[in-house]
Design an enzyme around this catalytic site. Structure first.
Site, PDB file in Angstrom:
ATOM      1  N   GLU A 178       0.941  -1.262  -0.062  1.00  0.00           N
ATOM      2  CA  GLU A 178       0.212  -0.036   0.051  1.00  0.00           C
ATOM      3  C   GLU A 178       1.028   1.314   0.095  1.00  0.00           C
ATOM      4  O   GLU A 178       0.601   2.081   0.960  1.00  0.00           O
ATOM      5  CB  GLU A 178      -0.936   0.201   1.264  1.00  0.00           C
ATOM      6  CG  GLU A 178      -2.059  -0.867   1.224  1.00  0.00           C
ATOM      7  CD  GLU A 178      -3.101  -0.924   2.326  1.00  0.00           C
ATOM      8  OE1 GLU A 178      -4.204  -1.049   2.089  1.00  0.00           O
ATOM      9  OE2 GLU A 178      -2.712  -0.371   3.298  1.00  0.00           O
ATOM     10  N   GLU A 255      -7.059  -7.340  -0.529  1.00  0.00           N
ATOM     11  CA  GLU A 255      -7.619  -7.377   0.824  1.00  0.00           C
ATOM     12  C   GLU A 255      -8.899  -6.753   0.924  1.00  0.00           C
ATOM     13  O   GLU A 255      -9.196  -5.800   0.633  1.00  0.00           O
ATOM     14  CB  GLU A 255      -6.710  -6.263   1.750  1.00  0.00           C
ATOM     15  CG  GLU A 255      -5.293  -6.556   2.278  1.00  0.00           C
ATOM     16  CD  GLU A 255      -4.664  -5.415   3.123  1.00  0.00           C
ATOM     17  OE1 GLU A 255      -5.252  -4.561   3.567  1.00  0.00           O
ATOM     18  OE2 GLU A 255      -3.277  -5.469   3.244  1.00  0.00           O
TER      19      GLU A 255
END
Length: 776
Positions: A178, A255
């Site tokens: 991320e 995710e």
């Protein structure tokens, strides 16, 4: 006899040749497993958050849920707690974990970082990096990259041979994590990619994950791109831009957030099973792969829980996450709903295995801890320091630190200023506590009474988890800048300190001068006791008699507790207990109600007490905008996704106020997921020092829809006005102190991501000024 070594070599060669080797590839709109289309249904599990003795149980539960893969982070600081000292044994044996997954016919996705977030201490980065004051983390700092490469090579030694091409079960490996939420630096991402490849992970697809709003910032052409989002998201919207750029790529949500994590002082987080199942079905019907984060959260044992950023917000020991498999491995109603969905998406001829039996739970009757070792009577040898320094510069990673000096006599009123104390501080004068300061509340000053010459000042600072997100990973502990005394118009920095390091090691806690005490002490102390069992099982230590600190049982660090909740129990795995006598030690940083504890059969995860509320409006306080002139008035478009607003001029401001006037749905609510303010260059300004000064309404009871969610860097969380106890009417106001003077030319606004929900703001006004807004 000379032929014997040759015979062994032949046998080993034959056995290795029997290992089934396979392939996993990125193909046209699909992944291919051994040449056949494959949809990844991954269960995110974290091996440090599960006792090794229970690894297989959790893997079996994930398999019975309908998953075909296990996704896992690798935590650098867990394996290299001291520079150059690596540990992959016992609880840290990642190769053994992956082989257990393979034993049950499942594949593995490895996410080795070096940064992982995961609400884990410093996002998985080792604390000793901060001993280098000018370190540049997650950048091409020479020292950081050198240590990253060395660690990644150690991971390669453990897991490279577990790739599917070599007969193992690893099918994908992630590069960084991320990064779009941290910065834009493609050369850095490329360097990490090369380090991962050089470590031996060059035979399976490498991928990177980000959000749909920022994945392009660091996307590399030779990596697979995946998107992260949570329940309630519009699946088509999440992948729309990715499909425009790569119409033939297989889609994957790396995710899919099943729930959320808990913060000390805030309400226990939950997410609906209905929304979870709906999102999973939408992906499966489109052949979109996913990893369910978390399928089983587990526990951040010991000191491993991190803290969120901006605004320091430490996470609880429990990482239950409202996941389908509960903290202790228990099967939840959410599990059954997910299982009922996934059984419809099995390969032809397959059925789900039986759900493994739950681990038995036991009740431990209440007992007293009768031996006490007051902290101030059991201090280690001090270190001398002319000036204040953080914990790291005394070669300490975790725990507490005590700073001691002497003060000059004074009859006048003085103020003690501590800049910055990380994270929970107690101040003592001649052994008597005069104040408690919390970083959560930004407290940093203490009024001092008249002082005698040579009065002893003690400042005891407990470090909680280092921030694990964004720029907050630069999170030195202890007192990080200075301590001053302010009197009238004079401010003087205090010098000449004795420093006492108080680590969280079990041996440090055990080797104290314990003595029998009939009553509790009013200051920090270690408490020791024992309890006897005729059978073992999981239990939950009831900490409601205790204030704040840490627990060890039979040498295992169980975790932090804090009376403010919402977590009031600590999960105690039965595999760490034993028949007969068991030892327990509790470090109590303040003072317990009574030194008594018991083991419950169920956890308490949603009880807040005392001063833990996060409300950003005092009782009776109102914002007065009567004499204020808006700098901009506008109307937001309906629907989800980021909206960009430019003022057409530059506004000098330190305080930003957005006032919502109406909603698209005609309801009385307001909600905002994220706000970004734009500087003179048209780019977002730093939100590192932002603080919410005022919110007219926040939902704190049914959910954590607090005002700071508008700049927590998490697109799935949001501020929402109160809906559980009252329904305040429009207008709704939110005021943010930017922490520094800024030149602002506009802003980005993100509504909550779910469609057809309340709080979708329509008309609004923006105010900005250099001086604070008036509250009355």
């Amino acid at each position: 006899m000379k032929r014997f070594p040759l015979l062994i070599a032949i046998v080993v060669l034959l056995l290795s040749s029997c290992t089934t080797k396979g392939t996993f590839e990125v193909a046209d709109k699909t992944f291919l497993l051994n040449g056949e289309p494959f949809v990844v249904k991954a269960a995110e599990l974290h091996y440090p958050r599960i006792p090794k003795e229970y690894w297989e149980h959790r893997i079996q539960a994930a398999k019975a849920l309908g998953m075909n893969t296990v996704c896992l982070y690798i935590f650098w600081n867990y394996h290299e707690p001291e520079e150059g000292k690596y540990d992959f044994s016992g609880q840290k044996d990642i190769a053994a974990f992956c082989k257990l997954v393979q034993k049950h016919g499942m594949y593995v996705i490895v996410r080795p970082g070096p940064y992982v977030c995961a609400e884990w201490e410093m996002g998985g980065l080792p604390w000793w990096l901060l001993k280098k004051k000018d370190i540049k983390l997650r950048e091409q700092d020479s020292y950081y990259m050198e240590r990253t490469k060395l660690f990644m090579n150690e991971i390669g030694k453990q897991l490279a041979n577990q790739q599917i091409t070599r007969g193992g079960n690893i099918i994908m490996v992630q590069v960084e994590n991320e990064y779009g939420s941290f910065g834009t630096d493609k050369p850095y991402i490329a360097a990490i990619r090369d380090i991962v490849k050089d470590a031996g992970f060059n035979e399976v697809p490498l991928f990177q994950c980000d959000w749909n709003s920022n994945f392009e910032n660091n996307a590399l052409e030779d990596l697979t791109w995946t998107i992260n989002f949570g329940t309630g998201a519009n699946i088509d919207d999440q992948f729309r831009r990715l499909q425009e750029l790569r119409p033939n790529t297989p889609l994957m949500c790396s995710e899919f957030w099943s729930g959320w994590f808990d913060h000390w002082g805030a309400k226990h987080e939950t997410r609906s099973a209905e929304a979870l199942v709906s999102g999973m079905k939408a992906m499966l019907d489109r052949n979109i792969s996913f990893s369910l984060y978390m399928t089983h959260g587990g526990t951040s044992f010991g000191h491993w829980g991190g803290a969120n950023f901006p605004n320091f917000s430490p996470t609880c020991t429990s990482y239950d996450y409202d996941a389908p498999i509960g903290e202790s491995g228990n099967i939840t109603p959410k599990y059954h709903e997910v299982r009922n969905l996934l059984k419809n998406y099995l390969p032809k001829g397959q059925t789900l295995p039986e759900i493994p039996d739950s681990i038995p739970t036991i009740h431990i009757p209440a007992f007293e801890l009768t031996e006490v070792a007051p902290l101030f009577e059991n201090l280690p040898e001090p270190k001398e320091s002319a000036t204040i320094k953080s914990m790291e510069f005394f070669d300490q990673g975790w725990g507490s630190i005590l700073y001691r000096t002497q003060l000059n006599a004074s009859d006048e009123e003085q103020t003690l200023l501590i800049t910055e104390a990380h994270d929970w501080t107690q101040v003592f004068l001649d052994g008597e506590k005069i104040a408690t300061l919390s970083r959560l509340k930004g407290e940093e000053s203490v009024k001092l009474p008249p002082l005698k010459q040579g009065a002893q000042l003690d400042i005891l600072v407990e470090a909680m988890g280092r921030m694990n997100f964004g720029k907050g990973i630069y999170d030195w502990k202890g007192i990080t800048e200075k301590v001053e005394i302010q009197a009238r118009n004079e401010t003087k920095e205090l010098k000449n300190w004795q420093v006492f390091n108080i680590p969280v090691d079990y041996n440090f806690a055990k080797n104290k001068k314990y003595k029998k005490e009939e009553s509790v002490t009013k200051q920090a102390a270690y408490y020791k006791g024992s309890f006897t069992l005729d059978k073992v099982g999981d239990t939950f230590l009831n900490m409601t008699n205790w204030n704040k600190g840490m627990v060890w049982v039979n040498g295992y660090a169980i975790g932090r507790f804090w009376e403010i909740g919402p977590q009031q129990t600590l999960y105690m795995p039965g595999c760490w207990l034993k028949k007969g006598e068991n030892e327990i030690i509790i470090l109590e940083m303040a003072s317990p109600l009574k030194s008594e504890i018991e083991g419950l059969r169920k956890p308490i995860l949603d009880v807040q007490r005392g001063h833990g509320a996060y409300a950003h409006r005092k009782l009776g306080e109102n914002l007065n905008l009567t004499n204020e002139t808006p700098v901009y008035t506008g109307t937001f478009k309906p629907g989800n996704g980021w909206q960009h607003v430019k003022f057409g001029k530059t506004i000098d401001m330190r305080f930003f106020c957005i006032e919502a006037l109406s909603s698209h749905g005609g309801d009385d609510y307001s909600a905002i997921a994220e706000l970004e303010l734009l500087g003179e260059d048209g780019k977002p300004v730093s939100r590192r020092h932002w603080k919410v000064m005022y919110a007219d309404s926040e939902e704190l009871n049914e959910a954590n829809n607090i005002a700071t969610n508008v700049f927590d860097l998490q697109e799935s969380t949001f501020w929402h006005t109160n809906y559980s106890t009252t329904t305040p009417k429009y207008p709704h106001q939110l005021v943010i102190n930017l922490g520094e003077n800024k030149k602002i030319t506009g802003f980005f606004y993100l509504p909550r991501m779910e469609a057809n929900k309340t709080g979708m703001i329509k008309e609004y006004r923006v105010y900005g000024k250099m001086q604070t807004f008036r509250l009355k």
